[in-house]
Structure formats: structure tokens, C-alpha cells
Motif scaffolding. Sequence first.
Motif, mmCIF file in Angstrom:
data_model
loop_
_atom_site.group_PDB
_atom_site.id
_atom_site.type_symbol
_atom_site.label_atom_id
_atom_site.label_comp_id
_atom_site.label_asym_id
_atom_site.label_seq_id
_atom_site.Cartn_x
_atom_site.Cartn_y
_atom_site.Cartn_z
ATOM 1 N N THR A 186 -18.336 4.079 40.519
ATOM 2 C CA THR A 186 -19.212 5.557 40.208
ATOM 3 C C THR A 186 -20.473 4.815 39.967
ATOM 4 N N ASN A 194 -21.904 2.180 40.771
ATOM 5 C CA ASN A 194 -22.626 1.703 42.021
ATOM 6 C C ASN A 194 -23.058 2.649 42.792
ATOM 7 N N THR A 195 -22.148 4.004 42.964
ATOM 8 C CA THR A 195 -22.900 5.181 43.531
ATOM 9 C C THR A 195 -24.125 5.851 42.939
ATOM 10 N N LEU A 227 -27.666 5.653 44.987
ATOM 11 C CA LEU A 227 -28.446 7.123 45.206
ATOM 12 C C LEU A 227 -29.801 7.041 44.519
ATOM 13 N N ASP A 234 -26.690 3.726 52.289
ATOM 14 C CA ASP A 234 -26.449 4.757 51.197
ATOM 15 C C ASP A 234 -25.500 5.780 51.691
ATOM 16 N N TRP A 243 -21.989 4.600 51.817
ATOM 17 C CA TRP A 243 -21.226 4.272 50.721
ATOM 18 C C TRP A 243 -20.798 5.467 50.178
ATOM 19 N N LEU A 244 -21.440 6.606 50.329
ATOM 20 C CA LEU A 244 -21.040 8.067 49.829
ATOM 21 C C LEU A 244 -19.575 8.124 50.341
ATOM 22 N N TYR A 268 -17.029 5.755 48.962
ATOM 23 C CA TYR A 268 -16.713 6.341 47.671
ATOM 24 C C TYR A 268 -15.688 7.296 47.643
#
Length: 285
Positions: free
Chosen positions: A153, A155-156, A160, A272, A275-276, A279
Motif C-alpha cells: 500500500t 508503494n502504491t 501514484l 504506474d 502496478w495498480l 496491487y
Amino acid sequence: MSAPNAAPYYYVPGPSKWPLFAGMSMLATMAGAAGWVNGASWGPMLNLAGILSTLIVLYFWFGDAIGESESGKYNARIDSSFRWSMSWFIFSEVMFFGAFFGALFYARSITLPWLGDLDHKMIWPDFAAHWGGTGPAGTIEPFSTMGPFPIPTINTALLLTSGVTLTISHHALRAGHRAKTAFWLFATILLGATFMGFQAYEYMHAYSELNLKLTSGIYGSTFFMLTGFHGFHVTIGAIMLSVMLYRVLKGHFTPEHHFGFEGAAWYWHFVDVVWLGLYVVVYWM
């Protein structure tokens, strides 16, 4: 690209040695990696030599391209070619990660329920049909799955935020504010480096405390393949942005013409978005 309208023609560079050297370097890299995973003593050294030689080739090859751009040999047609080339490259990366996401979906949503149904209980009586299961007794060491808190979280949030800082930097470049461009670009690189630091810590935690390894069944292999390749792409993206920062400080870009910066920004935003997906699919589902 500082002056895309300087040349009235489509510049075609002369014969270059760099494609040959790049092919040889990448061959050495992959041959070393293959030897390494198969226990060959020469594998790690050949792999390292291949990586270093690839980086050297890229340094000089891209240096030539930058020199051609700064000398006014590129025009709007070259700019269009670069944009199409970067678009197709990112599309190939989409398909690359799509293959791994597809493998994850197939294993978790199709293969896992199939192996756990009543017809296969005689073959795998100890198999538990839940994601992250350990399989029949003695086949895989017990391990714990990776949850979304706290590092994934964090890293998210880092990635972002890096997307925001990179966008601010881009708008500053378009407005001609070079110092502001450099500051926010440096902030983006710093956020990416922090992301990689947290991911390295996450891997150490997975190995030492969760016993989660690449050999931990399909869960371990898909987890490390997806997150590991994404981490590799973050590293490449941070290197690209570092080169762009150097070029900004050298005064290579203008508010109207700066596709080198834009191409690196496209790549970073792609990282990015991937990664979402990771995640949600890897850590939450």
C-alpha cells in the motif's frame, strides 16, 4: 529533441556498429542467466559481463542519437517516428505483462478449481483448492501469502505520487521553467528509488519470515515473476528519468520540443498503471 524543424528531410543515420554489439551483449546476458539458474560456475560472471556491456552499448548508442538531435538533424518526421516507435514499444510491454496476468488468471480461476474437484481427489487427496495452498504433503514447503499491508500500500502511494510529480515537471517544462522541471523530476526519481527500497525489504521479509520463494508453487512463481519484472521496469524507468534530468540540466529541451522527456514520461505512467493492476490482483485477490 531540441530542433525538430531544423532539417528539411528525413534523416537516416549511416551504418552503425551498435546493433551488432547490443545483440552480442544481450546474448551473453541471457546465456549467463541460463547457466546461472542451471548451476554453471561461469553463469554469474557471464551474466554480469553481458549486463555491463549492454549498458555501455546503450550509453554510446543513445549518446549518438542525442548528438544527432542537438545538432539539428531531426525534424517533425523524425519526431513522429519516435512517437510511433515508443507507442509500439509500450504496447509490446502491455502484452508482456498481459501474458503473466493471463497465467495468473488461468492458474487461479481455471486450473485450481479443476484440480480440487471431486474427480481429482484420488490423484491429489491432500490438495487444498485455495489460492496460496501448499499442495500435497511434502511437495512444497509451507509458506504464508503476501498481504496488501503495509508495504504494498505504501508503494502504491509512492508510485501514484510519482505520477503527479512527473506531470508537474512536464507542465513546468512546457512553461519554460527549467529549475522547476528539474526539481519535480528529481522528486519523481527519488520516489521511484524509495519504491525499489521498499520492494527489496518486502522480498527479504517474504524469504526470511514468510518462507515465500520462487519455488513456492504457482503462487510463489507468479508473485515473484509479476512483482519482480515490474520492479525491473521501475528501475529502467528511473534510469530513463535520470538521463532526462541530466539533459534538462544541460539545457537540451525546449518547451515545444522535448520528446525524449515525453517518451520517458509515457513509460513511467505505464509502469504506474501496471502496478495498480498488480496491487489489486496480486495483493488483494
